[in-house]
Design an enzyme around this catalytic site. Structure first.
Site, short mmCIF file in Angstrom:
data_model
loop_
_atom_site.label_atom_id
_atom_site.label_comp_id
_atom_site.label_asym_id
_atom_site.label_seq_id
_atom_site.Cartn_x
_atom_site.Cartn_y
_atom_site.Cartn_z
N PHE A 12 0.84 -1.21 0.00
CA PHE A 12 0.00 0.00 0.00
C PHE A 12 0.87 1.24 0.00
CE2 PHE A 12 -2.34 3.51 1.71
CZ PHE A 12 -3.58 3.42 1.10
N ASP A 13 1.88 1.24 0.88
CA ASP A 13 2.75 2.41 1.02
C ASP A 13 4.18 1.98 0.70
OD1 ASP A 13 3.82 4.85 1.57
OD2 ASP A 13 3.49 4.78 3.74
N SER B 249 7.26 -3.02 -0.95
CA SER B 249 8.67 -3.41 -1.01
C SER B 249 9.54 -2.28 -1.55
CB SER B 249 8.84 -4.63 -1.92
OG SER B 249 8.20 -5.75 -1.36
N ASN C 278 -2.87 -8.07 -9.04
CA ASN C 278 -1.89 -7.02 -9.36
C ASN C 278 -0.65 -7.63 -9.98
OD1 ASN C 278 0.82 -6.43 -7.73
ND2 ASN C 278 -0.54 -7.55 -6.33
N PHE D 256 6.94 -3.99 -8.34
CA PHE D 256 7.77 -3.14 -7.45
C PHE D 256 8.03 -1.73 -7.99
CE2 PHE D 256 10.27 -7.04 -5.60
CZ PHE D 256 9.17 -7.39 -4.85
N SER E 60 7.20 -12.20 -4.35
CA SER E 60 6.39 -11.47 -5.32
C SER E 60 6.41 -12.24 -6.63
CB SER E 60 6.95 -10.07 -5.55
OG SER E 60 6.31 -9.52 -6.69
N ASN F 95 5.67 -10.99 -9.45
CA ASN F 95 5.69 -10.03 -10.56
C ASN F 95 7.07 -9.55 -10.98
OD1 ASN F 95 2.81 -10.03 -10.73
ND2 ASN F 95 2.81 -8.85 -8.83
N THR F 96 8.11 -10.08 -10.33
CA THR F 96 9.48 -9.82 -10.77
C THR F 96 10.01 -11.19 -11.20
OG1 THR F 96 9.77 -7.95 -9.27
CG2 THR F 96 11.78 -9.06 -10.02
N LYS G 118 9.11 -13.37 3.78
CA LYS G 118 7.71 -13.46 3.31
C LYS G 118 7.63 -14.45 2.16
CE LYS G 118 3.85 -10.61 1.72
NZ LYS G 118 3.36 -9.23 1.63
N GLY H 142 1.02 -15.15 3.60
CA GLY H 142 2.02 -14.99 2.59
C GLY H 142 1.62 -13.90 1.62
N ASN H 143 2.22 -14.02 0.50
CA ASN H 143 2.05 -13.05 -0.58
C ASN H 143 0.79 -13.40 -1.42
OD1 ASN H 143 2.84 -10.99 -2.50
ND2 ASN H 143 4.91 -11.27 -1.73
N THR H 144 0.70 -12.81 -2.60
CA THR H 144 -0.42 -13.11 -3.49
C THR H 144 -0.20 -14.48 -4.14
OG1 THR H 144 0.75 -11.97 -5.27
CG2 THR H 144 -0.86 -10.68 -4.03
N GLY I 153 -7.04 -11.00 -1.64
CA GLY I 153 -8.41 -10.74 -1.18
C GLY I 153 -9.15 -12.03 -0.84
N TYR J 292 -4.50 -6.22 3.15
CA TYR J 292 -4.43 -5.11 2.21
C TYR J 292 -5.73 -5.08 1.39
CZ TYR J 292 -2.67 -2.18 -1.69
OH TYR J 292 -2.49 -1.21 -2.65
N SER J 293 -5.98 -6.15 0.62
CA SER J 293 -7.02 -6.08 -0.41
C SER J 293 -8.40 -5.75 0.13
CB SER J 293 -7.09 -7.41 -1.17
OG SER J 293 -5.87 -7.64 -1.80
C1 LIG Z 1 -1.57 -3.77 -5.18
C2 LIG Z 1 -0.75 -4.70 -4.34
C3 LIG Z 1 0.61 -4.47 -4.21
C4 LIG Z 1 1.40 -5.30 -3.43
N1 LIG Z 1 2.73 -5.04 -3.29
C5 LIG Z 1 3.47 -5.81 -2.46
C6 LIG Z 1 4.84 -5.52 -2.25
O1 LIG Z 1 5.39 -4.56 -2.78
N2 LIG Z 1 5.55 -6.35 -1.43
C7 LIG Z 1 4.97 -7.42 -0.80
O2 LIG Z 1 5.65 -8.13 -0.04
N3 LIG Z 1 3.67 -7.70 -0.97
C8 LIG Z 1 2.91 -6.93 -1.78
N4 LIG Z 1 1.58 -7.22 -1.95
C9 LIG Z 1 1.00 -8.42 -1.29
C10 LIG Z 1 0.31 -8.06 0.02
O3 LIG Z 1 1.23 -7.52 0.94
C11 LIG Z 1 -0.34 -9.31 0.64
O4 LIG Z 1 0.68 -10.23 0.95
C12 LIG Z 1 -1.33 -9.99 -0.29
O5 LIG Z 1 -2.06 -9.04 -1.03
C13 LIG Z 1 -2.33 -10.87 0.49
O6 LIG Z 1 -3.04 -10.12 1.43
P1 LIG Z 1 -4.49 -9.48 1.14
O7 LIG Z 1 -5.35 -10.58 0.58
O8 LIG Z 1 -4.99 -8.98 2.46
O9 LIG Z 1 -4.28 -8.40 0.16
C14 LIG Z 1 0.78 -6.40 -2.73
C15 LIG Z 1 -0.59 -6.62 -2.87
C16 LIG Z 1 -1.36 -5.78 -3.65
C17 LIG Z 1 -2.85 -6.06 -3.79
#
Ligand SMILES: Cc1cc2nc3c(=O)[nH]c(=O)nc-3n(C[C@H](O)[C@H](O)[C@H](O)COP(=O)(O)O)c2cc1C
Length: 346
Positions: A62-63, A84, A109, A113, A171, A173-174, A207, A235-237, A258, A308-309
């Site tokens: 988010f930030d 990140s 998404n 990064f 991630s 996406n990299t 993570k 974890g992550n997405t 989400g 986040y989502s």
């Molecule tokens: C738009 C977006 C950007 C994200 N960017 C990062 C990131 O930069 N680094 C990271 O570790 N996870 C990133 N995430 C993953 C979230 O931190 C989180 O792990 C993931 O979305 C699962 O949680 P949620 O279902 O509550 O969103 C991102 C997720 C979203 C939706």
């Protein structure tokens, strides 16, 4: 209808990334209502020798460049994770790269990064009046020839400004980044980062992806236990696409988060907790949108949770709602505190 639902009606008509930009701007300008109600005492939780007033955190992404960590803490989060962060600024993937899956209450998404880079983040964190619990999540530049060196650079520069550091090796996406979760690469990366911050001891966590197989988890947890790591975020997405998805955008490339991620991420958290055997705390992240979701992750072994989502759909009032629901669930089941409920289902 709460105030956020009116705002969301407008935001949902915008491109998702433009809506995010507006949200950050509103936070910078102090336009978002704070959560002024004190947290119920039962939500206090200990992590790494500190006491947090509640276990509900904002996840990374988010930030990314630490523009509003204090305003985010004011929304009522017990912890906020920025990043990140990558050493050099970069644009990330071409837009559009962020999609709402409204019918599924999910997000896809493929940001890749984007961010202002290490120097800007360092400046923002240095200027911030320090309070609360703020983690710094670090990553690698897409064009980097030595990704491990990128983590080392970020960790060394930001350790003294962080309440905890996160090596994000998950991630999607990299390209190739998730390979760093492999046993040898992970051990090498984490050891080098540990060495880089030896003069500034700060909790170091990793993570991981919710797509990790049982074998992957065996390796990851073995490395983390061996190196006496301070935690794992699960974890992550996810790259998976549940067949239940109904939104038109469900086939967009990228990581899914989400509501469609809730069950999968809690299940992988549980498997991780079974392997970790309480050697260090876990942070449960993925699809948290209610007190019940947070409670399920705590019972599956999480000390802290992140989201986040669902904030996209519910807005800032979600944080207070989750805390109130969680406190009620703990009381219902006779737990005096969050700590008493950690791992109750294991
Ligand atoms: C738009 C977006 C950007 C994200 N960017 C990062 C990131 O930069 N680094 C990271 O570790 N996870 C990133 N995430 C993953 C979230 O931190 C989180 O792990 C993931 O979305 C699962 O949680 P949620 O279902 O509550 O969103 C991102 C997720 C979203 C939706």
């Amino acid at each position: 209808m709460g105030w956020y639902h009116a705002v969301d009606l407008l935001l949902s008509r915008l491109d998702a990334e433009a809506a995010h930009g507006l949200a950050v701007r509103a936070l910078m300008m102090g336009l978002v209502p704070r959560d002024r109600k004190p947290d119920p005492p039962s939500l206090a939780v200990q992590a790494w020798g500190r006491t947090l007033t509640n276990p509900v955190g904002l996840a990374a992404g988010f930030d990314k460049s630490a523009r509003v960590p204090n305003a985010l803490l004011d929304l009522g989060f017990g912890l906020v994770e920025i990043g990140s962060v990558t050493p050099k600024p970069q644009f990330g993937n071409p837009r559009p790269r962020l999609f709402r899956l409204d019918k599924d209450r999910g997000v896809i998404n493929r940001m890749g990064f984007p961010g202002y880079g290490l120097e800007v983040v360092k400046r923002n964190l240095t200027r911030r009046p320090r309070h609360g619990f703020v983690g710094v999540n670090i990553g690698a530049n897409k064009d980097s020839t030595d990704r491990t060196a990128d983590y080392v650079t970020c960790a060394a520069a930001l350790a003294s400004l962080a309440d905890y550091l996160v090596c994000n090796v998950s991630s999607p996406n990299t390209p190739g980044l998730r390979n760093l979760q492999g046993r040898t690469q992970l051990a090498d990366l984490l050891k080098r980062v540990q060495d880089a911050i030896v003069a500034t001891p700060v909790p170091l966590v990793v993570k991981i992806a919710p797509d990790a197989t049982d074998d992957d988890l065996d390796d990851i947890v073995a490395v983390c236990r061996d190196l006496r790591m301070d935690g794992i975020i699960v974890g992550n997405t996810t790259l998976s696409r549940p067949s239940s998805l109904r939104s038109a955008r469900r086939s967009e490339a990228g990581g899914l988060s989400g509501e469609p991620l809730t069950t999968l991420s809690t299940e992988v958290l549980r498997k991780t907790a079974q392997r970790v055997e309480r050697q260090f705390p876990l942070i449960g992240c993925g699809g948290v949108g209610s007190g019940a979701d947070a409670y399920a992750k705590i019972r599956a072994g999480a000390t802290l949770v992140q989201l986040y989502s669902m904030l996209v759909y519910e807005g800032p009032p979600l944080v207070r709602r989750i805390k109130d629901e969680l406190a009620a669930l703990l009381a219902r089941d006779g737990f005096a505190s969050v700590s008493a409920a950690i791992g109750a289902d294991l």
